[in-house]
Enzyme design. Structure first.
Site, PDB file in Angstrom:
ATOM      1  N   ASP A   1       5.501  -6.816   2.599  1.00  7.50           N
ATOM      2  CA  ASP A   1       4.686  -7.359   1.513  1.00  7.50           C
ATOM      3  C   ASP A   1       5.548  -7.764   0.324  1.00  7.50           C
ATOM      4  OD1 ASP A   1       1.939  -7.777   1.518  1.00  7.50           O
ATOM      5  OD2 ASP A   1       1.481  -5.638   1.387  1.00  7.50           O
TER       6      ASP A   1
ATOM      7  N   LYS B   1       4.556 -11.121   3.451  1.00  5.95           N
ATOM      8  CA  LYS B   1       3.124 -11.379   3.223  1.00  5.95           C
ATOM      9  C   LYS B   1       2.907 -11.579   1.728  1.00  5.95           C
ATOM     10  CE  LYS B   1      -0.241  -8.147   3.610  1.00  5.95           C
ATOM     11  NZ  LYS B   1      -0.763  -8.145   2.205  1.00  5.95           N
TER      12      LYS B   1
ATOM     13  N   SER C   1       0.842  -1.202   0.000  1.00  8.77           N
ATOM     14  CA  SER C   1       0.000   0.000   0.000  1.00  8.77           C
ATOM     15  C   SER C   1       0.878   1.254   0.000  1.00  8.77           C
ATOM     16  CB  SER C   1      -0.938  -0.001   1.215  1.00  8.77           C
ATOM     17  OG  SER C   1      -0.211  -0.211   2.406  1.00  8.77           O
TER      18      SER C   1
ATOM     19  N   GLU D   1      -9.312  -9.480   4.189  1.00 12.22           N
ATOM     20  CA  GLU D   1      -9.637  -8.091   3.826  1.00 12.22           C
ATOM     21  C   GLU D   1     -11.019  -7.978   3.185  1.00 12.22           C
ATOM     22  OE1 GLU D   1      -6.556  -5.919   1.820  1.00 12.22           O
ATOM     23  OE2 GLU D   1      -7.895  -4.232   1.352  1.00 12.22           O
TER      24      GLU D   1
HETATM   25  O1  KIV Z   1      -0.517  -3.445   1.633  1.00  6.50           O
HETATM   26  C1  KIV Z   1      -1.126  -3.356   2.707  1.00  6.50           C
HETATM   27  O2  KIV Z   1      -1.076  -2.339   3.398  1.00  6.50           O
HETATM   28  C2  KIV Z   1      -1.923  -4.484   3.143  1.00  6.50           C
HETATM   29  C3  KIV Z   1      -2.827  -4.268   4.307  1.00  6.50           C
HETATM   30  C4  KIV Z   1      -4.046  -3.610   3.808  1.00  6.50           C
HETATM   31  C5  KIV Z   1      -3.136  -5.524   5.015  1.00  6.50           C
HETATM   32  O3  KIV Z   1      -1.873  -5.522   2.553  1.00  6.50           O
END
Ligand code: KIV
Length: 275
Positions: free
Chosen positions: A84, A114, A46, A183
């Site tokens: 991520d 993630k 994000s 989500e």
């Molecule tokens: O990229 C991100 O911030 C996310 C969150 C919304 C969990 O994946």
């Protein structure tokens, strides 16, 4: 300060102690989250939207995640830091997924990665875990699939789509993930998945029954512009405060009210000496 490790999250679930998570992308805000007692800091992709002003997360690169991940991981001690995996760094092959995951933890100091998805990326999750990197799965609304699903819409709202979300979450667990983010799904589905999983489920728009909650920091602190998703609660209005502060500064520069003597240096032989 004791560092949170991967085993503690399973313990929190067993003890029904809610897990607190938030995104952060740089050292000053990561330190703020540590001071606030947040358990898990996610360097989310994000960052592409929240920090770099892009329309979606698809163009975020490994180099960008490494830069932001390193800033966050090096700033904090207690919170668990996860990064991520950007779009197309884990989908094409499990070998590439493992290589990129190892690079992310090696070059940032984060403890986990993630990945978005469940069933379709189960072999990638397995390969990353086998390479020794803990994985967080992500089911429900998958922002990296925004074009495939036709926008940022709640998922799991029909019986068939609810089954897909449940299967994704279970597949992530089965493949070795130690946690799953859920989500934008109905609260009842959030409750069923949380109950079905042995690992913690962290909700973002998945209702109050998950084992913990996560929000995007810029949304939560009132730094984002534009329409926010229904699931966001804004706890501060930092953007308004920043605009007011910058406006006051500009007014004072124009009027000559800043800087004053208090903010000025003087030569040593001019009495007061160096400030
Ligand atoms: O990229 C991100 O911030 C996310 C969150 C919304 C969990 O994946």
């Amino acid at each position: 300060m004791d560092e949170i490790n991967v085993l503690q999250f399973a313990e929190y679930k067993r003890e029904r102690r809610k897990i607190t998570a938030i995104t952060a992308y740089d050292a000053p805000f990561a330190k703020i989250m540590e001071e606030a007692g947040i358990d898990l800091v996610l360097v989310g992709d994000s960052v592409g939207m929240a920090v770099h002003g892009r329309p979606d997360t698809l163009s975020v690169t490994m180099e960008e995640m490494i830069l932001h991940g390193r800033s966050v991981a090096s700033a904090v001690t207690r919170p668990f830091v996860a990064v991520d995996m950007p779009y197309m760094t884990f989908q094409a092959s499990k070998e590439l997924a493992a290589q990129n995951a190892v690079r992310l933890v090696k070059e940032t100091g984060a403890k986990a990665v993630k990945v978005e998805g469940g069933v379709k990326v189960a072999s990638a999750i397995r390969a990353i875990v086998e390479a020794g990197v803990p994985v967080i799965g992500h089911a429900g609304l998958l922002p990296q699939s925004v074009h495939e699903i036709g926008g940022y819409k709640a998922q799991g709202t029909t019986a068939q789509s609810a089954r897909v979300v449940m299967e994704d979450a279970l597949a992530a667990e089965e493949a070795g993930a130690f946690m799953v983010v859920l989500e934008a799904i109905p609260a009842e589905l959030g409750r069923s998945i949380t109950g079905a999983l042995g690992i913690p489920a962290i909700g973002i728009g998945a209702g109050p029954h998950c084992d913990g909650q996560i929000l995007v920091m810029h949304d939560m602190l009132g730094l984002s512009t534009g329409r926010l998703p229904r699931f966001v609660k804004t706890y501060a209005n930092l953007r308004e405060q920043a605009v007011a502060a910058a406006r006051k500064y500009a007014d004072e520069v124009r009027s000559g009210a800043f800087p004053t003597d208090e903010h000025s240096y003087h030569a040593k032989n001019e009495g007061e000496g160096r400030k």
